[in-house]
Design an enzyme around this catalytic site. Structure first.
Site, mmCIF file in Angstrom:
data_model
loop_
_atom_site.group_PDB
_atom_site.id
_atom_site.type_symbol
_atom_site.label_atom_id
_atom_site.label_comp_id
_atom_site.label_asym_id
_atom_site.label_seq_id
_atom_site.Cartn_x
_atom_site.Cartn_y
_atom_site.Cartn_z
ATOM 1 N N ASN A 106 7.092 -30.590 50.419
ATOM 2 C CA ASN A 106 6.363 -30.390 49.505
ATOM 3 C C ASN A 106 6.203 -28.951 49.288
ATOM 4 O O ASN A 106 6.490 -28.514 47.903
ATOM 5 C CB ASN A 106 5.646 -30.907 49.524
ATOM 6 C CG ASN A 106 4.894 -32.535 49.584
ATOM 7 O OD1 ASN A 106 6.023 -33.380 48.715
ATOM 8 N ND2 ASN A 106 4.064 -33.123 49.662
ATOM 9 N N ASN A 131 -0.217 -33.106 48.227
ATOM 10 C CA ASN A 131 -1.346 -32.700 50.251
ATOM 11 C C ASN A 131 0.278 -31.665 50.726
ATOM 12 O O ASN A 131 1.679 -32.781 50.017
ATOM 13 C CB ASN A 131 -0.615 -34.114 50.853
ATOM 14 C CG ASN A 131 -2.051 -34.246 50.737
ATOM 15 O OD1 ASN A 131 -3.547 -33.144 50.068
ATOM 16 N ND2 ASN A 131 -2.614 -35.582 50.880
ATOM 17 N N ASP A 159 -13.313 -35.118 49.243
ATOM 18 C CA ASP A 159 -13.936 -35.107 51.016
ATOM 19 C C ASP A 159 -15.040 -35.193 50.878
ATOM 20 O O ASP A 159 -15.825 -36.002 51.375
ATOM 21 C CB ASP A 159 -13.274 -33.871 51.487
ATOM 22 C CG ASP A 159 -12.108 -34.069 51.860
ATOM 23 O OD1 ASP A 159 -10.929 -35.047 52.318
ATOM 24 O OD2 ASP A 159 -11.445 -32.543 51.235
ATOM 25 N N ARG A 162 -16.883 -38.093 50.002
ATOM 26 C CA ARG A 162 -16.317 -38.993 51.393
ATOM 27 C C ARG A 162 -18.012 -39.299 51.331
ATOM 28 O O ARG A 162 -18.365 -40.221 52.135
ATOM 29 C CB ARG A 162 -15.115 -39.004 51.862
ATOM 30 C CG ARG A 162 -14.204 -40.083 51.169
ATOM 31 C CD ARG A 162 -12.596 -39.349 51.051
ATOM 32 N NE ARG A 162 -11.610 -39.913 50.998
ATOM 33 C CZ ARG A 162 -11.047 -39.522 51.613
ATOM 34 N NH1 ARG A 162 -10.044 -37.924 52.300
ATOM 35 N NH2 ARG A 162 -9.454 -40.299 51.122
ATOM 36 N N HIS A 186 -8.069 -29.194 53.272
ATOM 37 C CA HIS A 186 -8.304 -30.836 53.386
ATOM 38 C C HIS A 186 -6.997 -31.393 54.253
ATOM 39 O O HIS A 186 -6.223 -31.759 54.119
ATOM 40 C CB HIS A 186 -7.441 -31.283 51.572
ATOM 41 C CG HIS A 186 -7.108 -32.830 51.038
ATOM 42 N ND1 HIS A 186 -8.407 -33.567 51.514
ATOM 43 C CD2 HIS A 186 -6.266 -32.993 51.863
ATOM 44 C CE1 HIS A 186 -8.205 -34.817 51.726
ATOM 45 N NE2 HIS A 186 -6.375 -34.457 50.557
#
Ligand code: NAD
Ligand code: LMR
Length: 329
Positions: A106, A131, A159, A162, A186
């Site tokens: 990526n 990511n 996050d 969550r 992350h």
């Protein structure tokens, strides 16, 4: 009188997250009903047709706040004059992988898109979702010479959401009662800061006295939630990621209430909490209400918290080393 127009580029528009995110951007819930949203979608040539299908559906929603949609497979075209770049387009991980296993696949995407952004837009704010998002944001920022490094952010809002959901269940309160931020990457080293966080203005640790749960199940659940979703769904989180991206932009666009903060990965200034300058690191952050932000200074850190922050810093330094050939000096 004509309404102001905000131009938003979304990369990976035909993907899972795109399918949840685009409708919410077009609906007016982020930029307000008095602003028109122009969506500028970027996809790979092979996914252009699917992006067209999504665009047809967005049209069919009849959102009064939608100014229009363009679709392109050329980054410079998709980024032309944009105010927001939502960097979603990239490979997701599969079962058994860590997010930073994606880095060499990526990373290069963010080299070319960073360069294209530099040529195509000036007054732009960037949210990196693809990511490993902290290090991808770092790559894009290094390759985008004409936009201030402070404009680049990566998303740790999922996050935070969550963590708040877990805490709310344990404490029997509403997620809205909780103030809490994520530190660092992350990744599974992130640190949801339950020591500085609060529930209805009281320290979390005064309400939830079960320290073993906070250090154990709570931390692990938040750190490993992405993997748990992949194991259960067979695909990575999508609607919750899109929702967090909406929250991320919304938080940056509205002044943060006194005494509160939110999670946002931004370039470290080198003078905050021992985090080396330049790393894209999630800090407790406050918005000035116009997209600009400041990192909260001088939060007290126990030895326990310092150790957690050191661990996640170390991981980000390793990631930076792995992509150093992709970073322009
Ligand atoms: P997906 O595979 O469903 O969609 C990705 C889309 O990106 C595809 O349509 C693909 O064609 C497109 N794409 C790939 N390379 C591109 C490029 N160079 N330019 C433009 N488009 C490109 O994946 P998804 O589920 O939507 O996830 C996207 C990314 O977001 C993944 O990297 C995933 O790990 C990440 N993610 C991050 C968070 C977070 O909290 N930061 C949460 C969930 C997912
Ligand atoms: C998440 O946190 O759900 C995403 O980053 C996807 C993943 O790979 O975990």
């Amino acid at each position: 009188m004509s309404k102001p127009v905000v131009k938003v580029a979304v990369t990976g528009a035909a993907g899972q997250i795109g399918y949840s995110l685009l409708f919410r951007l077009a609906s007016g819930e982020v930029f307000g009903k008095d602003t028109q949203v122009q969506l500028q979608l970027l996809e790979l040539p092979a996914a252009m047709k699917a992006a067209e299908g999504t665009a047809m559906e967005i049209d069919d929603c009849g959102f009064p706040s939608l100014a229009g949609i363009t679709i392109s497979d050329t980054a410079e075209q998709a980024f032309d004059g944009i105010n927001w770049a939502l960097f979603v387009g990239s490979k997701p991980r599969g079962p058994g992988m860590e997010r930073n296993d994606l880095i060499r696949d990526n990373g290069p995407i963010f080299v070319s898109q960073g360069k294209a952004l530099s040529r195509a837009a000036k007054d732009v704010r960037i949210v990196t979702v693809g990511n490993p998002c902290n290090t991808n944001a770092l790559i894009a920022q290094h390759n985008c010479r004409d936009v201030s490094p402070t404009r680049f952010t990566a998303m740790t809002m999922l996050d935070e959401n969550r963590a708040k959901a877990q805490l709310a269940k344990k404490a029997g309160c509403n997620v809205g009662d909780i103030n809490l931020a994520i530190w660092g990457n992350h990744s599974s080293t992130m640190f949801p800061d339950f020591e500085n966080g609060s529930i209805n203005g009281k320290k979390i640790t005064d309400t939830i006295k079960d320290r073993a749960w906070l250090e154990g199940d709570f931390m692990k659940t938040v750190q490993l939630r992405g993997a748990a979703i992949i194991a259960a769904r067979g695909k990575s989180s999508a609607a919750s990621a899109a929702s967090a991206c909406i929250d991320h932009i919304w938080r940056l666009m509205h002044p943060t209430p006194a005494g509160k903060y939110f999670s946002c990965a931004v370039a470290s200034d080198g003078n905050s909490y021992g985090v080396p300058a330049g790393l894209i690191f999630s800090f407790p952050t406050r918005s000035l209400g116009n997209g600009n932000y400041e990192v909260v200074k001088d939060l007290p850190l126990s030895d326990y918290s310092k150790k957690k922050i050191e661990e996640t810093t170390k991981e980000l330094l390793t990631e930076r080393e792995v992509v150093k050939d992709l970073l322009i000096k």
